[in-house]
Design an enzyme around this catalytic site. Structure first.
Site, mmCIF file in Angstrom:
data_model
loop_
_atom_site.group_PDB
_atom_site.id
_atom_site.type_symbol
_atom_site.label_atom_id
_atom_site.label_comp_id
_atom_site.label_asym_id
_atom_site.label_seq_id
_atom_site.Cartn_x
_atom_site.Cartn_y
_atom_site.Cartn_z
ATOM 1 N N ARG A 178 0.827 -1.215 0.000
ATOM 2 C CA ARG A 178 0.000 0.000 0.000
ATOM 3 C C ARG A 178 0.856 1.257 0.000
ATOM 4 O O ARG A 178 1.723 1.412 0.852
ATOM 5 C CB ARG A 178 -0.915 0.020 1.219
ATOM 6 C CG ARG A 178 -1.976 -1.061 1.179
ATOM 7 C CD ARG A 178 -2.687 -1.186 2.504
ATOM 8 N NE ARG A 178 -3.358 -2.485 2.586
ATOM 9 C CZ ARG A 178 -4.684 -2.636 2.584
ATOM 10 N NH1 ARG A 178 -5.469 -1.596 2.546
ATOM 11 N NH2 ARG A 178 -5.208 -3.842 2.620
ATOM 12 N N HIS A 192 -22.025 2.982 5.131
ATOM 13 C CA HIS A 192 -21.988 3.514 3.764
ATOM 14 C C HIS A 192 -23.361 3.968 3.290
ATOM 15 O O HIS A 192 -23.573 4.143 2.099
ATOM 16 C CB HIS A 192 -21.394 2.487 2.797
ATOM 17 C CG HIS A 192 -19.940 2.265 3.053
ATOM 18 N ND1 HIS A 192 -18.951 3.085 2.547
ATOM 19 C CD2 HIS A 192 -19.310 1.360 3.824
ATOM 20 C CE1 HIS A 192 -17.775 2.671 2.968
ATOM 21 N NE2 HIS A 192 -17.959 1.623 3.755
ATOM 22 N N LYS A 207 -17.792 9.420 7.045
ATOM 23 C CA LYS A 207 -17.938 9.251 5.593
ATOM 24 C C LYS A 207 -18.904 10.322 5.076
ATOM 25 O O LYS A 207 -18.505 11.479 4.978
ATOM 26 C CB LYS A 207 -18.304 7.805 5.299
ATOM 27 C CG LYS A 207 -17.081 6.910 5.610
ATOM 28 C CD LYS A 207 -17.259 5.426 5.497
ATOM 29 C CE LYS A 207 -15.953 4.741 5.938
ATOM 30 N NZ LYS A 207 -16.059 3.290 6.092
ATOM 31 N N THR A 261 -21.276 5.790 10.924
ATOM 32 C CA THR A 261 -20.062 6.600 11.085
ATOM 33 C C THR A 261 -20.384 8.068 10.841
ATOM 34 O O THR A 261 -21.340 8.395 10.134
ATOM 35 C CB THR A 261 -18.960 6.162 10.106
ATOM 36 O OG1 THR A 261 -17.758 6.896 10.396
ATOM 37 C CG2 THR A 261 -19.335 6.452 8.664
ATOM 38 N N THR A 264 -10.465 8.417 25.549
ATOM 39 C CA THR A 264 -10.806 9.844 25.605
ATOM 40 C C THR A 264 -11.923 10.168 24.615
ATOM 41 O O THR A 264 -11.903 9.694 23.473
ATOM 42 C CB THR A 264 -9.554 10.679 25.279
ATOM 43 O OG1 THR A 264 -8.557 10.375 26.258
ATOM 44 C CG2 THR A 264 -9.841 12.170 25.292
ATOM 45 N N SER A 313 -19.356 -2.007 0.968
ATOM 46 C CA SER A 313 -18.619 -0.907 0.357
ATOM 47 C C SER A 313 -17.784 -1.293 -0.846
ATOM 48 O O SER A 313 -17.448 -0.443 -1.652
ATOM 49 C CB SER A 313 -17.719 -0.245 1.401
ATOM 50 O OG SER A 313 -16.648 -1.097 1.713
ATOM 51 N N SER A 350 -23.195 -14.019 11.281
ATOM 52 C CA SER A 350 -22.501 -12.907 10.647
ATOM 53 C C SER A 350 -22.457 -13.094 9.128
ATOM 54 O O SER A 350 -22.085 -14.168 8.638
ATOM 55 C CB SER A 350 -21.071 -12.865 11.224
ATOM 56 O OG SER A 350 -20.293 -11.893 10.591
HETATM 57 C C1 LIG Z 1 -15.313 2.429 7.199
HETATM 58 C C2 LIG Z 1 -16.194 1.350 7.787
HETATM 59 C C3 LIG Z 1 -16.355 1.206 9.162
HETATM 60 C C4 LIG Z 1 -15.516 1.997 10.120
HETATM 61 O O1 LIG Z 1 -15.958 3.301 10.228
HETATM 62 P P1 LIG Z 1 -14.860 4.433 10.604
HETATM 63 O O2 LIG Z 1 -15.688 5.536 11.128
HETATM 64 O O3 LIG Z 1 -14.133 4.746 9.337
HETATM 65 O O4 LIG Z 1 -13.968 3.822 11.623
HETATM 66 C C5 LIG Z 1 -17.276 0.311 9.644
HETATM 67 N N1 LIG Z 1 -18.007 -0.458 8.817
HETATM 68 C C6 LIG Z 1 -17.861 -0.378 7.485
HETATM 69 C C7 LIG Z 1 -18.686 -1.242 6.621
HETATM 70 C C8 LIG Z 1 -16.933 0.504 6.928
HETATM 71 O O5 LIG Z 1 -16.736 0.544 5.606
#
Ligand SMILES: *Cc1c(COP(=O)(O)O)cnc(C)c1O
Length: 405
Positions: free
Chosen positions: A21, A217, A248, A245, A278, A189, A137
């Site tokens: 990478r 996503h 994103k 999240t 924290t 994703s 899962s």
């Molecule tokens: C990116 C991702 C996460 C993690 O989220 P972050 O806020 O980036 O740590 C969790 N689940 C999926 C499916 C993701 O693509």
């Protein structure tokens, strides 16, 4: 042991396989996104157009998001100053959690430091603390869910990706008396496919299983208020835990779960990954709240993104470039070879000012190496034409096959 030799050899193996990478060194340009300044290895700077950002709607530069962050910094300073329990809970965290609970129409929400930590901590805590819990899962689940499940040490059953019959087969075969947790995602994703949510929930309810849905996503992007696929399909009330999240589509950083008050309080009270870390800076919470609020009432970004996704797909079809069909905003252009994938990505960056990171094993299975393209509302028609033109030239240069139009 000669540690240095060991590390060098392992890294050489990655390079040999085309899976090493390399990070593009970028400076995002506020107000110009998806344009960014690239710093190359020779210290040169050039302008690139980013085509693989997960800041799907450009909220990372939205005036409301930035104003809220600046205001919070001016008011509260930089960091939270502690874990949530020991002086780190800021009023902005509380407001964010209320906003998130409202977004998903749940009683409560809990913010964690990232989506990764949210999955790891919530799944790890639920599956280890609910006596005899067994996990079901999806086989394509994200690494953060896999780690959380592994950490819980609960018995795990893998069901074939998005295959409801396989899930039902496994649930039916399990002891009817053990508590069950079904973990899956809405938008996956890498392939951009969307789960059959209603059917999965039907099966969960039939077998009394808790449903845990990763909408990372999808939040901000689907549903009239950006509540995700479950909102779009009117199913939020049937999902036990919605995880998402803030990093994103909301353009900031942080992760969360939304669920019943008791479930959220349980994770708050028992999850080590929440308790002993924290709290995120108040400014992040403020920015995320502003971003969520904006996307609750504005559809313009989502509409414009969809238009650009459609436009890109049509142009790729026009020149016969293979891309995986799906119902989401993710356009995987299939290369099928790790070295060519990296080669094309390198030339796109060096010669065309187009940045698309190659996606190789182990992120995707060998033989399905791809360029994962994420059109956003701020790409222009010229950007799309330039990308498609560049891909067409490189496709020929690499003697890759095209679909007959
Ligand atoms: C990116 C991702 C996460 C993690 O989220 P972050 O806020 O980036 O740590 C969790 N689940 C999926 C499916 C993701 O693509």
């Amino acid at each position: 042991m000669d540690f240095e030799t060991f590390f060098t050899e392992k890294l050489d193996d990655l390079r040999e396989a085309g899976n090493y990478r390399v990070f593009a060194d970028l400076e995002r340009q506020k107000g110009q996104f998806p344009k960014a300044t690239r710093h190359d290895e020779d210290g040169q700077q050039s302008e690139v157009t980013v085509w693989c950002s997960n800041d799907y709607l450009g909220m990372g530069q939205h005036p409301n998001t930035l104003a809220a962050m600046k205001e919070a910094i001016d008011k509260c300073g930089a960091g939270a100053g502690g874990t949530r329990n020991i002086s780190g809970t800021n009023h902005y965290h509380i407001l964010l959690e209320q906003e998130l609970a409202d977004l998903h129409n749940k009683e409560a929400a809990l913010m964690l430091t990232s989506g990764y930590v949210a999955n790891w901590a919530a799944l790890g805590t639920l599956a280890s603390r609910i006596p005899n819990c067994e996990i079901f899962s999806d086989s394509d689940n994200h690494a953060s869910m896999i780690e959380g499940i592994r950490h819980s040490r609960a018995p795990k059953h893998l069901w074939k990706h998005n295959d409801v019959a396989d899930l039902e087969r496994l649930l039916a075969a399990a002891d009817p008396d053990v508590p069950k947790l079904v973990a899956f995602e809405s938008v996956y994703s890498m392939d951009g496919d969307i789960c059959p949510l209603e059917e999965i929930l039907d099966v969960c309810e039939k077998y009394g299983a808790m449903s845990y849905l990763d909408e990372v996503h999808a939040v901000g992007l689907y549903g009239p208020r950006g509540g995700g696929v479950a909102e779009r399909e009117g199913l939020m009330d049937r999902v036990t835990v919605i995880q998402g999240t803030l990093g994103k589509a909301y353009g900031v950083m942080g992760g969360y779960i939304a669920a019943s008050s008791n479930l959220v309080d349980f994770v708050r009270s028992f999850a080590s990954g929440f308790i002993f870390s924290t709290a995120l800076p108040p400014a992040l919470a403020a920015g995320a709240t502003a971003s969520i609020q904006h996307l609750k009432q504005s559809d313009m970004e989502r509409m414009r993104q969809r238009r650009n996704v459609k436009k890109l797909r049509e142009k790729l079809d026009g020149i016969g470039l293979p891309h995986m069909m799906n119902d989401s905003h993710i356009v995987p252009v299939m290369v099928g070879d790790p070295k060519k994938c990296k080669f094309i990505s390198d030339l796109l960056l060096d010669q065309y000012g187009v940045y698309v990171q190659p996606i190789n094993y182990p992120t995707v299975p060998k033989g399905t190496e791809r360029l994962r393209i994420t059109p956003g509302p701020l790409h222009t028609d010229q950007d799309i034409d330039h990308l498609v033109g560049a891909l067409s030239e490189l496709w020929s240069q690499c003697a890759l096959s095209r679909a007959v139009a």
